[in-house]
Design a protein around this motif. Structure first.
Motif, PDB file in Angstrom:
ATOM      1  N   ASN A 286       0.825  -1.199   0.000  1.00  0.00           N
ATOM      2  CA  ASN A 286       0.000   0.000   0.000  1.00  0.00           C
ATOM      3  C   ASN A 286       0.865   1.258   0.000  1.00  0.00           C
ATOM      4  OD1 ASN A 286       0.716   0.674   2.752  1.00  0.00           O
ATOM      5  ND2 ASN A 286      -0.637  -1.019   3.367  1.00  0.00           N
ATOM      6  N   GLN A 287       0.212   2.333  -0.319  1.00  0.00           N
ATOM      7  CA  GLN A 287       0.873   3.645  -0.286  1.00  0.00           C
ATOM      8  C   GLN A 287       0.067   4.561   0.612  1.00  0.00           C
ATOM      9  OE1 GLN A 287       0.797   6.399  -3.741  1.00  0.00           O
ATOM     10  NE2 GLN A 287       3.048   6.230  -3.723  1.00  0.00           N
ATOM     11  N   LEU A 288       0.756   5.247   1.518  1.00  0.00           N
ATOM     12  CA  LEU A 288       0.073   6.059   2.513  1.00  0.00           C
ATOM     13  C   LEU A 288      -0.555   7.299   1.893  1.00  0.00           C
ATOM     14  CD1 LEU A 288       2.663   5.971   5.436  1.00  0.00           C
ATOM     15  CD2 LEU A 288       0.531   4.688   5.256  1.00  0.00           C
ATOM     16  N   SER A 289      -1.703   7.713   2.467  1.00  0.00           N
ATOM     17  CA  SER A 289      -2.321   9.001   2.163  1.00  0.00           C
ATOM     18  C   SER A 289      -2.628   9.668   3.487  1.00  0.00           C
ATOM     19  CB  SER A 289      -3.597   8.812   1.336  1.00  0.00           C
ATOM     20  OG  SER A 289      -4.599   8.186   2.120  1.00  0.00           O
ATOM     21  N   TRP A 293      -4.679   4.534   3.189  1.00  0.00           N
ATOM     22  CA  TRP A 293      -3.698   4.144   2.176  1.00  0.00           C
ATOM     23  C   TRP A 293      -4.389   3.617   0.936  1.00  0.00           C
ATOM     24  CZ3 TRP A 293      -1.999   1.054   6.811  1.00  0.00           C
ATOM     25  CH2 TRP A 293      -2.846  -0.059   7.040  1.00  0.00           C
ATOM     26  N   PHE A 315      -7.736   4.077   7.659  1.00  0.00           N
ATOM     27  CA  PHE A 315      -7.047   3.427   8.770  1.00  0.00           C
ATOM     28  C   PHE A 315      -8.065   2.780   9.722  1.00  0.00           C
ATOM     29  CE2 PHE A 315      -3.703   6.755   7.904  1.00  0.00           C
ATOM     30  CZ  PHE A 315      -2.772   5.852   7.408  1.00  0.00           C
ATOM     31  N   VAL A 323      -0.118   5.277  13.324  1.00  0.00           N
ATOM     32  CA  VAL A 323      -0.127   6.138  12.130  1.00  0.00           C
ATOM     33  C   VAL A 323       1.120   7.021  12.083  1.00  0.00           C
ATOM     34  CG1 VAL A 323      -1.318   8.046  10.977  1.00  0.00           C
ATOM     35  CG2 VAL A 323      -2.631   6.103  11.882  1.00  0.00           C
ATOM     36  N   LEU A 326       4.007   5.131  10.862  1.00  0.00           N
ATOM     37  CA  LEU A 326       3.893   4.834   9.430  1.00  0.00           C
ATOM     38  C   LEU A 326       4.375   6.023   8.596  1.00  0.00           C
ATOM     39  CD1 LEU A 326       0.425   3.013   9.345  1.00  0.00           C
ATOM     40  CD2 LEU A 326       2.644   1.972   8.948  1.00  0.00           C
ATOM     41  N   PHE A 327       3.965   7.204   8.962  1.00  0.00           N
ATOM     42  CA  PHE A 327       4.357   8.387   8.182  1.00  0.00           C
ATOM     43  C   PHE A 327       5.843   8.722   8.344  1.00  0.00           C
ATOM     44  CE2 PHE A 327      -0.230   9.199   7.925  1.00  0.00           C
ATOM     45  CZ  PHE A 327      -0.335   9.563   6.595  1.00  0.00           C
ATOM     46  N   TYR A 348       4.024  -4.475   9.302  1.00  0.00           N
ATOM     47  CA  TYR A 348       4.208  -3.472   8.242  1.00  0.00           C
ATOM     48  C   TYR A 348       5.702  -3.136   8.123  1.00  0.00           C
ATOM     49  CZ  TYR A 348      -0.809  -3.053   8.845  1.00  0.00           C
ATOM     50  OH  TYR A 348      -2.152  -3.326   8.928  1.00  0.00           O
ATOM     51  N   GLY A 360       6.016   3.397   0.291  1.00  0.00           N
ATOM     52  CA  GLY A 360       4.852   2.586   0.660  1.00  0.00           C
ATOM     53  C   GLY A 360       5.222   1.550   1.720  1.00  0.00           C
ATOM     54  N   TYR A 361       4.282   0.661   1.996  1.00  0.00           N
ATOM     55  CA  TYR A 361       4.518  -0.377   3.006  1.00  0.00           C
ATOM     56  C   TYR A 361       4.125  -1.745   2.450  1.00  0.00           C
ATOM     57  CZ  TYR A 361       5.769   2.339   7.120  1.00  0.00           C
ATOM     58  OH  TYR A 361       6.453   3.122   8.038  1.00  0.00           O
TER      59      TYR A 361
END
Length: 687
Positions: A286-289, A293, A315, A323, A326-327, A348, A360-361
């Motif tokens: 996935n790719q974070l937003s 994601w 999320f 979170v 993750l960022f 992750y 991404g993760y």
């Protein structure tokens, strides 16, 4: 026997087990508890070659219980009873065995039964479970039929005396009969406060608590280790996935999806990772937003709907604490997530490009749902195993408390009760002590000590009562001797009343016993009354001590004045005995002596003296003495007359019934004529 038979039937793949022959044999000879011990321990021993045998221990224990009960209550003495036993045990054990094997283990134990089930299903068109259920019932009926016949055959060759010795070997006292055991058992089980129930419940409660604690600890440790293992698997899978994904293709794959140039190759690599690492249920990239994601790749099990490239996912609340990490592009420690989609652990791992930027993760999920399945299966198997041991514990509790406490205490209680009921009857007391000592309790503990003390106490008490009785009898003999001596002193002043005291006493005894035999005056006549009347009879003329010799021994008829003086011997006798009563407190038998002395000249029609009493107002003892006294006066010579012939004397007595005498007293006197003649002959009056 159980283990050997089970080994050979399993080795040769036979559809029967024959693993209860020894259990039935022991139950027939030793009873319930030895049978249960045999059943549980032999099933446990059979796990050497059949690891599933332990799960069927409780069925064997139930077979032991039913065999021992049937042998005690119904007896295996007729082929019809044996067939009933076979069908009951076969159907019961078959049904329970089918549920365990099919429901808990998912399959039969042997391939031969598998083949029979398949053939039955094809032949009759029924489901596999019902085919197996029916076949298992039939095979168990056959199995238990062969087993019981083998067990009965073995018992037949053992001497009866040996069987009895084996059955009685557990007793710590004189063995009780079956009826006595049932009575004590029903009393124990009918009360929740029974010592037997309390100790058994305590043992069972402790065993259950220990089992529960061990089960909970075992499952907790297993679950903890499983989570650590699953977390490590998820983290490794996420790391491997991050290494096969080119960071530079993530944007293109989100935009073009499966049509991106490197999409197919990357997806195949990810799928190989999932399939190559056991326990991984899902791998996705996935790719974070800002608030979630975008899914890039989603590798899921076949048949499960997967996300399409570019699909956005918010999320989950379980992810909110992570979170920030993750960022920052940090590795996120495995997270336990429970949601509508399942229960799993997710790891992750960041996908970093050559410039150090997190593109991404890679995420990997391992399911924890297996834990609930494992727990269910584990608890079910523990339940099957522990049920047999719980039955064993209950049996041990009932047996040990029964043999060591309940039966001995109840036997002591019953013997003490018999001792108390014996009262002052020396024969019954001696018998009660003999029976108490015959119990022979040998528990080797406080109960035996108490029993020995009670036996000694009862024996000493009995001997003391015997001594008191001997002293009392000696005292009574002395009293009776004094009475006879006093009566003889009076009689010896009367020149012609030879043996009057002895004869009237014997007549009185005949009359009072005759009244009792015919049931007359039951409210009055008792053992004590009879004793008092017979012992008091010699004193009926004690008042003559106050009559002068001139009147007492006058050869002719008394004048009216002299007769009035003679009549005073009744009141004089009453006064003499009343003085004795007042002097000797509590001597109740003298009260009957007073009644006889005062009223033996009263008449049934009320024309007697000294008070003119009539009918049943006259004391019964005096009415009895009236018949005895008059008959002896008639049948004995006096200075003023010759003795009447027996027939004439009896006729006079009969004529006086209802006027001078109590008719019932006359009736029983006349009925005892043979005994009257014996007394007359005894005192030299031939008849």
């Amino acid at each position: 026997m159980n283990v050997v038979m089970s080994f050979f039937t399993r080795m040769y793949g036979l559809p029967v087990y024959l693993d209860t022959v020894g259990t039935m044999f022991v139950s027939l000879i030793g009873g319930i508890f030895p049978g249960i011990v045999t059943a549980v321990l032999t099933n446990a021993a059979s796990t050497i070659f059949n690891k599933e045998a332990i799960y069927f221990g409780f069925i064997s224990a139930l077979v032991a219980i039913y065999t021992a009960w049937f042998n005690r209550e119904k007896k295996f003495d007729h082929i019809k009873k044996i067939l009933i036993f076979v069908f009951v045990v076969g159907i019961g054990s078959g049904a329970l065995g089918a549920v365990i094997q099919w429901g808990a283990m998912g399959r039969p134990q042997t391939q031969s039964i598998d083949a029979l089930v398949e053939a039955f299903t094809i032949q009759f068109g029924v489901g596999d479970f019902w085919s197996y259920f029916i076949i298992n019932l039939l095979l168990n009926i056959l199995d238990k039929g062969v087993s019981i016949f083998a067990a009965l055959l073995l018992v037949h060759f053992i001497p009866k005396r040996t069987c009895i010795n084996i059955r009685n070997s557990g007793w710590k006292q004189k063995p009780l009969s079956i009826n006595e055991v049932k009575r004590i058992g029903s009393l124990s089980l009918s009360s929740l406060n029974s010592l037997r129930i309390r100790i058994t419940v305590m043992l069972l409660g402790c065993s259950f608590a220990l089992t529960a604690i061990m089960g909970i600890v075992g499952i907790t440790l297993y679950f903890k280790n499983a989570k650590v293992e699953k977390a490590e698997i998820a983290l490794n899978a996420a790391k491997f996935a991050s290494e096969v994904v080119d960071p530079n293709i993530i944007d293109e794959c989100i935009a073009k999806g499966i049509y991106a140039d490197a999409y197919g190759e990357t997806e195949s690599a990810l799928r190989r990772i999932k399939e190559g690492i056991t326990g991984v249920d899902r791998i996705y990239i996935n790719q974070l937003s800002s608030d979630g994601w975008y899914i890039v790749f989603d590798i899921v099990p076949e048949g499960v709907k997967k996300h399409i490239p570019g699909e956005k996912e918010k999320f989950d609340e379980n992810m909110q604490p992570y979170v920030g990490s993750l960022f920052k592009g940090e590795v996120v420690a495995p997270v336990e997530i429970s949601s509508v989609s399942g229960w799993f652990i997710a790891a992750y791992y960041p996908i970093i490009d050559k410039n150090g930027i997190c593109m991404g993760y890679a995420a990997a999920e391992t399911s924890l749902a297996f834990v609930s399945d494992y727990m269910r299966d584990f608890m079910l198997r523990v339940l099957f195993i522990m049920t047999s041991f719980f039955i064993l514990i209950i049996a041990f509790g009932l047996w040990s408390t029964g043999m060591g406490m309940v039966y001995p205490i109840n036997s002591i209680e019953k013997s003490v009760e018999n001792f108390i009921k014996a009262g002052d009857d020396q024969v019954e007391l001696d018998e009660a002590v003999r029976q108490m000592r015959a119990i022979d309790i040998q528990t080797g503990d406080e109960i035996e000590k108490m029993y020995r003390i009670i036996c000694d106490m009862a024996l000493n008490q009995t001997e003391k009562i015997r001594s008191v009785r001997r002293f009392s009898e000696a005292t009574l003999k002395m009293q009776d001797g004094l009475i006879i001596t006093m009566a003889d002193l009076v009689e010896n002043r009367d020149s012609d009343t030879g043996a009057h005291v002895q004869k009237t006493s014997e007549y009185v005894k005949i009359i009072v016993e005759g009244l009792e035999k015919k049931g007359y005056y039951p409210e009055k006549i008792s053992a004590k009354f009879k004793s008092d009347v017979v012992r008091s009879a010699p004193l009926h003329d004690v008042g003559k001590i106050n009559i002068s010799d001139k009147i007492l021994n006058k050869p002719g008829k008394l004048t009216p004045e002299e007769f009035e003086i003679m009549k005073t011997h009744t009141t004089a006798g009453r006064e003499i005995i009343e003085k004795a009563i007042n002097t000797v407190k509590g001597e109740v038998y003298l009260k009957e002596a007073r009644n006889m002395a005062a009223y033996h000249h009263e008449r049934w029609d009320g024309k007697g003296y000294p008070e003119g009493l009539h009918g049943e107002v006259i004391p019964l003892s005096a009415r009895i003495m009236a018949v005895a006294d008059v008959f002896d006066a008639l049948s004995s010579p006096r200075v003023y007359k010759e003795a009447f012939p027996l027939d004439e004397a009896l006729a006079i007595i009969s004529e006086g019934a209802g006027t001078q005498f109590d008719p019932k007293c006359v009736e029983v006197f006349m009925d005892a004529l043979p005994e009257i003649k014996v007394i007359l002959n005894k005192y030299n009056q031939k008849v």
